[in-house]
Design an enzyme around this catalytic site. Structure first.
Site, PDB file in Angstrom:
ATOM      1  N   ASP A 118       0.865  -1.191   0.000  1.00 31.46           N
ATOM      2  CA  ASP A 118       0.000   0.000   0.000  1.00 31.46           C
ATOM      3  C   ASP A 118       0.898   1.236   0.000  1.00 31.46           C
ATOM      4  O   ASP A 118       2.075   1.167   0.371  1.00 31.46           O
ATOM      5  CB  ASP A 118      -0.917   0.010   1.228  1.00 31.46           C
ATOM      6  CG  ASP A 118      -1.843   1.217   1.226  1.00 31.46           C
ATOM      7  OD1 ASP A 118      -2.339   1.580   0.138  1.00 31.46           O
ATOM      8  OD2 ASP A 118      -2.043   1.831   2.280  1.00 31.46           O
ATOM      9  N   SER A 119       0.301   2.367  -0.367  1.00 34.23           N
ATOM     10  CA  SER A 119       1.040   3.615  -0.300  1.00 34.23           C
ATOM     11  C   SER A 119       1.403   3.955   1.148  1.00 34.23           C
ATOM     12  O   SER A 119       2.364   4.685   1.378  1.00 34.23           O
ATOM     13  CB  SER A 119       0.203   4.743  -0.897  1.00 34.23           C
ATOM     14  OG  SER A 119      -1.036   4.808  -0.223  1.00 34.23           O
TER      15      SER A 119
HETATM   16  N1  DGL Z   1      -3.935   3.756  -0.338  1.00 28.73           N
HETATM   17  C1  DGL Z   1      -4.619   4.752  -1.119  1.00 28.73           C
HETATM   18  C2  DGL Z   1      -5.803   4.111  -1.832  1.00 28.73           C
HETATM   19  O1  DGL Z   1      -6.322   3.071  -1.451  1.00 28.73           O
HETATM   20  C3  DGL Z   1      -5.069   5.913  -0.269  1.00 28.73           C
HETATM   21  C4  DGL Z   1      -3.936   6.743   0.297  1.00 28.73           C
HETATM   22  C5  DGL Z   1      -3.132   7.498  -0.750  1.00 28.73           C
HETATM   23  O2  DGL Z   1      -3.685   8.386  -1.439  1.00 28.73           O
HETATM   24  O3  DGL Z   1      -1.951   7.184  -0.872  1.00 28.73           O
HETATM   25  O4  DGL Z   1      -6.257   4.643  -2.825  1.00 28.73           O
END
Ligand code: DGL
Length: 272
Positions: free
Chosen positions: A10-11
């Site tokens: 994940d980010s």
């Molecule tokens: N993890 C991102 C998503 O699910 C959300 C957080 C971000 O913008 O990095 O789209």
């Protein structure tokens, strides 16, 4: 042959909520989590940058002995996953798998919707990619999809404000236009929105069915592994969980534990 882990990317922290749901379904397996916290949010970045960052994340997780990688991040699943599956993986990690969260969410939403009107809330980048529209209309071409970008929600959740009046106001602003379209199903198309589900439920009312990725991805992965014994048999089942982040801050431990539901120790990841 060394046994392999399941990678979750994940980010940032939000993917830990998705991973929590996966671990609930597959408690015995080994997992390696990577949150690119140094460069998040991805949701406001260009497709090109999201693809570059996602490639680096995939390289890191395969180097850490993962057999398959789940993109928990909707933004990376929207902007980078397809290119990584058809280009980067065959060239650099042949035989490995990378899976995303959009198709499972689209499948569940199509099954749930009775009036063929689905709402999607997501980051700005996911909304502009139109990836949910593409995946949903592949399943039911006549489905009407109403999207809403919600740029305030990730910062609110990260600030621990998910139960606040501010979160409620932001959610009302984002959900009202979708509810006015008479949607009967709503996809929470972002890792962070699972933590807002009770507020969303309150605003949307009981008539609207909510598709929360943290509740569906685990079962979908379990089903996938049952259909792919050539992958499943290579996976380690020692219940080992390793967490990496590209920036080590107290916030990751604090937020990470909140998203994952238990205390976690985090190691620093160097991506290249
Ligand atoms: N993890 C991102 C998503 O699910 C959300 C957080 C971000 O913008 O990095 O789209």
């Amino acid at each position: 042959m060394r046994e392999k882990a399941i990678g979750v990317f994940d980010s940032g922290f939000g993917g830990l909520d998705i991973m929590k749901g996966i671990v609930r379904e597959l408690p015995d397996y080994d997992f390696v989590y990577l949150g690119d916290t140094a460069r998040m949010p991805y949701g406001t970045r260009s497709g090109k940058i999201i693809l570059d960052f996602s490639r680096e994340a995939v390289d890191f997780l395969f180097l850490k002995n993962c057999e398959l990688v789940i993109f928990a991040c909707n933004t990376a699943s929207s902007d980078a996953l397809h290119r990584i599956q058809v280009d980067h993986v065959p060239k650099n990690h042949n035989g490995k798998k990378v899976l995303g969260v959009l198709i499972p969410a689209a499948e569940v939403a199509c099954r749930l919707s009775k009036n063929n009107k689905i709402g999607v809330i997501a980051t700005s980048s996911t909304v502009s990619s139109k990836s949910f529209i593409r995946e949903i209309t592949k399943i039911i071409p006549e489905m009407k999809i109403y999207q809403q970008a919600c740029p305030l929600l990730v910062p609110l959740v990260e600030a621990g404000e998910q139960n606040s009046q501010m979160a409620e106001m932001a959610l009302r602003k984002y959900l009202e236009p979708l509810l006015a379209k008479d949607i009967d199903t709503l996809i929470l198309g972002c890792t962070h929105y699972g933590l807002l589900e009770s507020k969303i439920r309150k605003i949307a009312g009981r008539k609207v069915k909510i598709v929360s990725e943290s509740r569906i991805i685990g079962a979908k992965l379990k089903d996938y592994l049952a259909r792919h014994p050539e992958i499943e048999t290579r996976l380690a089942k020692n219940k080992e969980r390793t967490f990496y982040s590209t920036d080590l801050t107290d916030n990751f431990r604090k937020l990470g534990s909140r998203f994952f539901g238990e205390k976690i120790e985090v190691r620093k990841a160097e991506l290249s």
